[in-house]
Scaffold this active site. Structure first.
Site, PDB file in Angstrom:
ATOM      1  N   GLN A  87       0.832  -1.200   0.000  1.00 14.78           N
ATOM      2  CA  GLN A  87       0.000   0.000   0.000  1.00 14.78           C
ATOM      3  C   GLN A  87       0.871   1.255   0.000  1.00 14.78           C
ATOM      4  OE1 GLN A  87      -3.100  -0.104   3.115  1.00 14.78           O
ATOM      5  NE2 GLN A  87      -2.565  -2.252   3.382  1.00 14.78           N
ATOM      6  N   ASN A  88       2.162   1.076   0.235  1.00 17.34           N
ATOM      7  CA  ASN A  88       3.060   2.222   0.411  1.00 17.34           C
ATOM      8  C   ASN A  88       3.498   2.785  -0.940  1.00 17.34           C
ATOM      9  OD1 ASN A  88       2.880   1.656   3.167  1.00 17.34           O
ATOM     10  ND2 ASN A  88       4.659   0.296   3.085  1.00 17.34           N
ATOM     11  N   VAL A  89       3.645   4.105  -0.989  1.00 14.22           N
ATOM     12  CA  VAL A  89       4.046   4.753  -2.234  1.00 14.22           C
ATOM     13  C   VAL A  89       5.557   4.954  -2.314  1.00 14.22           C
ATOM     14  CG1 VAL A  89       1.816   5.894  -2.519  1.00 14.22           C
ATOM     15  CG2 VAL A  89       3.657   7.075  -1.292  1.00 14.22           C
ATOM     16  N   HIS A 105      -1.221   1.809  -4.380  1.00 11.29           N
ATOM     17  CA  HIS A 105      -1.619   3.208  -4.275  1.00 11.29           C
ATOM     18  C   HIS A 105      -0.695   4.162  -5.024  1.00 11.29           C
ATOM     19  CE1 HIS A 105      -3.749   1.923  -0.307  1.00 11.29           C
ATOM     20  NE2 HIS A 105      -4.457   1.634  -1.377  1.00 11.29           N
ATOM     21  N   SER A 180      -3.376  -2.004   9.461  1.00  8.42           N
ATOM     22  CA  SER A 180      -4.501  -2.116  10.384  1.00  8.42           C
ATOM     23  C   SER A 180      -5.632  -2.963   9.828  1.00  8.42           C
ATOM     24  CB  SER A 180      -5.033  -0.715  10.704  1.00  8.42           C
ATOM     25  OG  SER A 180      -5.458  -0.079   9.511  1.00  8.42           O
TER      26      SER A 180
END
Length: 235
Positions: A87-89, A105, A180
């Site tokens: 999910q990290n850019v 993302h 999360s």
């Protein structure tokens, strides 16, 4: 080799000092999230968006480095066919040496044409009018098209979710690290893993998960070495 699919979230990058909009401190405190991370925000003030992501990019390049968890996932490539879905850019997985990384993302170190989104450029790039790591509303590519950050803003589709689901469906082992499990669609990836897959979840504050999930309630730099021991003991 068995297929190992690893889904990573903000927690793995936070240990490298890469803050997210959920963290206090840094650039994210200066603006409302939707002002700098939404399609509406970009339409309202594209100049601000360029300046904001220039700042994040500068921090990533000058201050942030891969940590032991990133390098540990690379080590697992000796034993498994590893695909990382993040999910990290940031580009910390790539800088650590991971061979196969799919970004859900978008990617901070890339921009794309506004008119032709398939034209994606990694900064710095000679095909852009601005040759460095900073862009502006005036930056154009060699076709004369203006560019925007290659980021999936709130309110936009997640084009790589389909490919991510396909990877999850092929998993013999599925690992979720530093998330999360509330950010969708990424949180839904676990549902696509086969019922026969081994599933591990590393997070210092894990949420409730099904009983078949092996929970390692530690931060990424501590949990990944434990994961490596568990997985390689089975080889």
């Amino acid at each position: 080799m068995k297929n190992l699919v690893i889904s990573t979230g903000a927690g793995i990058s936070a240990e490298s000092g890469m803050s997210t909009y959920r963290d206090a401190g840094g650039l994210w405190d200066k603006y409302p999230v939707m002002q700098v991370a939404s399609a509406e925000g970009f339409a309202a003030d594209p100049a601000l968006i360029h300046r904001f992501y220039n700042g994040l990019r500068k921090k990533l390049v000058e201050q942030v480095k891969p940590n032991a968890a990133h390098y540990g996932l690379v080590e697992l490539e000796k034993y498994f066919n590893v695909n990382v879905i993040t999910q990290n850019v940031d580009d910390l997985h790539e800088r650590a040496g991971s061979s196969h990384v799919l970004h859900l993302h978008g990617e901070l170190m890339k921009v794309r044409s506004l008119r032709h989104p398939e034209r994606v450029y990694t900064l710095p790039c000679d095909k852009l009018s601005d040759k460095g790591l900073e862009t502006s509303v005036d930056t154009v590519d060699d076709h004369g098209d203006h560019v925007r950050p290659h980021i999936v803003f709130f309110g936009e589709d997640v084009p790589n979710f389909g490919p991510a689901c396909e990877l999850a469906q092929q998993a013999d082992v599925m690992v979720v690290i530093g998330t999360s499990l509330v950010v969708y669609p990424a949180a839904a990836l676990l549902q696509y893993a086969p019922s026969t897959a081994q599933v591990y979840y590393i997070d210092p504050k894990p949420v409730a998960v099904p009983s078949y999930v092996h929970v390692i309630a530690k931060k990424a730099t501590q949990g990944v070495p434990e994961l490596i021991d568990l997985l390689t003991a089975r080889q």
